[in-house]
Design a protein around this motif. Structure first.
Motif, PDB file in Angstrom:
ATOM      1  N   THR A  78       0.844  -1.190   0.000  1.00  0.00           N
ATOM      2  CA  THR A  78       0.000   0.000   0.000  1.00  0.00           C
ATOM      3  C   THR A  78       0.882   1.243   0.000  1.00  0.00           C
ATOM      4  N   VAL A 108      -0.007  -0.163  -4.557  1.00  0.00           N
ATOM      5  CA  VAL A 108      -1.465  -0.310  -4.569  1.00  0.00           C
ATOM      6  C   VAL A 108      -2.120   0.825  -3.794  1.00  0.00           C
ATOM      7  N   HIS A 112      -8.474   0.907  -3.530  1.00  0.00           N
ATOM      8  CA  HIS A 112      -8.572  -0.145  -4.549  1.00  0.00           C
ATOM      9  C   HIS A 112      -8.495  -1.510  -3.879  1.00  0.00           C
ATOM     10  N   GLY A 113      -7.693  -1.595  -2.830  1.00  0.00           N
ATOM     11  CA  GLY A 113      -7.608  -2.850  -2.086  1.00  0.00           C
ATOM     12  C   GLY A 113      -8.951  -3.265  -1.502  1.00  0.00           C
ATOM     13  N   ALA A 116     -10.989  -4.585  -4.210  1.00  0.00           N
ATOM     14  CA  ALA A 116     -10.473  -5.853  -4.727  1.00  0.00           C
ATOM     15  C   ALA A 116     -10.634  -7.006  -3.753  1.00  0.00           C
ATOM     16  N   TYR A 147     -11.447  -4.457 -13.287  1.00  0.00           N
ATOM     17  CA  TYR A 147     -10.623  -4.945 -12.190  1.00  0.00           C
ATOM     18  C   TYR A 147      -9.498  -3.963 -11.839  1.00  0.00           C
ATOM     19  N   GLU A 148      -9.163  -3.086 -12.767  1.00  0.00           N
ATOM     20  CA  GLU A 148      -7.981  -2.240 -12.600  1.00  0.00           C
ATOM     21  C   GLU A 148      -8.214  -1.013 -11.729  1.00  0.00           C
ATOM     22  N   GLY A 149      -9.457  -0.646 -11.466  1.00  0.00           N
ATOM     23  CA  GLY A 149      -9.708   0.552 -10.677  1.00  0.00           C
ATOM     24  C   GLY A 149     -11.187   0.790 -10.505  1.00  0.00           C
ATOM     25  N   SER A 308      -4.767  -8.887  -3.912  1.00  0.00           N
ATOM     26  CA  SER A 308      -5.826  -9.066  -4.896  1.00  0.00           C
ATOM     27  C   SER A 308      -5.829  -7.934  -5.916  1.00  0.00           C
ATOM     28  N   ALA A 309      -5.673  -6.696  -5.440  1.00  0.00           N
ATOM     29  CA  ALA A 309      -5.627  -5.552  -6.360  1.00  0.00           C
ATOM     30  C   ALA A 309      -4.370  -5.579  -7.216  1.00  0.00           C
TER      31      ALA A 309
END
Length: 328
Positions: A78, A108, A112-113, A116, A147-149, A308-309
């Motif tokens: 992070t 990351v 987003h985490g 995700a 999935y990217e954002g 995951s992200a």
């Protein structure tokens, strides 16, 4: 791809090993006891505890997964948002682990985490979906179409929902962390006993505000003597919690009406709140939508969600990431 993830954005020291959508280990070392005396997170205290805990937590995550650092394909960490000192511990540790083995590193975004976390097994959720993220530092509605954002559709203008619960618990003498303490006390109370304001109810947008609610609780406790606060503490907690959840559900309902969403997900520590989960489930049932509720350990800060992200982002090769810093 096997990823070692680190998360140190606030007061939990976290490390996890993930293999695509599978969680091989997810270790969380909470600092709640260290901050309880202060009634909230003290950034300097959090940073110092991260320094003491991060290496043992990483070792525990690798050990639980039955892997060594050399078995990991990449690392993830992070970079923000969060407490700058806490973030720097995680970023520095990740760089120090990745660089000697020339492993790639993925930076990351903390939020987003949380989104995700819904991509993880055993029941991964596919976009598009509307995600309500509510935690101690953030409250927002995220439109997730890839999935990217994600796209921020609305966010808090002042206090976050979790922050409001923490401060409310302090006013009621319920201790820290405030969310679980208020939820426990509220089970004995009447949510209709006190009429607290639901902010932004007439505002047509999707933003949130909780500072006025916190002030309303302060005034309510000042109008009662100590004995009366003690007698009505459960009713105060139940009414206060209901007002927080009412606003979250109101904006979630409004967000659903503004888009063609197939599913709803919750993220952040407040997503573990039982009343919020019940109200969200009822809303989705009425609308005929799928609801994804991740387990409690994936609601609060954790490193599995960072891994995951990271699998959907481009990793930085060595030595590019050596110039990285944290982004509060």
């Amino acid at each position: 791809m096997i990823l070692l993830g680190l998360e140190t954005s606030c007061d939990d020291t976290c490390a996890a090993v993930t293999d695509d959508e599978r969680i091989l280990s997810n270790v969380i070392s909470s600092q709640a006891a260290a901050h309880e005396r202060y009634g909230g997170v003290v950034p300097e205290v959090a940073s110092r505890h991260h320094l003491d805990l991060v290496n043992p937590v990483v070792d525990a995550a690798l050990g639980e997964a039955g892997l060594g650092l050399a078995d990991v394909d990449a690392l993830a960490v992070t970079r923000g948002p969060g407490l700058i000192g806490a973030l720097l511990v995680g970023v520095s540790t990740a760089k120090g682990l990745a660089a000697p083995l020339r492993k790639p590193l993925v930076g990351v975004d903390h939020l987003h985490g949380h989104v995700a976390a819904n991509f993880l097994a055993p029941d991964p959720l596919e976009p598009p979906f509307l995600c309500l993220i509510a935690s101690g530092g953030h409250t927002l509605l995220a439109g997730v179409t890839s999935y990217e954002g994600f796209e921020v559709l609305g966010q808090t203008l002042d206090d976050a929902a979790g922050e409001a619960l923490d401060k409310g618990a302090r006013l009621l003498g319920l201790g820290y962390p405030g969310g679980p303490a208020i939820e426990l006390e509220a089970r004995r109370g009447d949510p209709a006993a006190f009429e607290f304001p639901v902010a932004m109810s007439r505002d047509p947008g999707l933003d949130f505000s909780f500072s006025g609610l916190k002030t309303a609780l302060l005034y309510a406790t000042r109008e009662l003597d100590a004995a009366e606060v003690e007698r009505q503490r459960a009713d105060l907690a139940a009414s206060y919690q209901a007002a927080v959840v009412d606003q979250l559900i109101s904006k979630l309902r409004r967000g659903l009406a503004r888009g063609e969403w197939e599913s709803v997900a919750l993220g952040g520590g407040v997503a573990a709140n039982g009343l919020l989960r019940e109200r969200t489930a009822a809303l989705c049932e009425d609308a005929g939508l799928r609801l994804k509720l991740v387990p409690g350990e994936l609601c609060t800060d954790n490193a599995a969600m960072i891994g995951s992200a990271a699998r959907f982002l481009d990793p930085a090769p060595y030595p590019e990431y050596l110039a990285w810093t944290a982004a509060a």
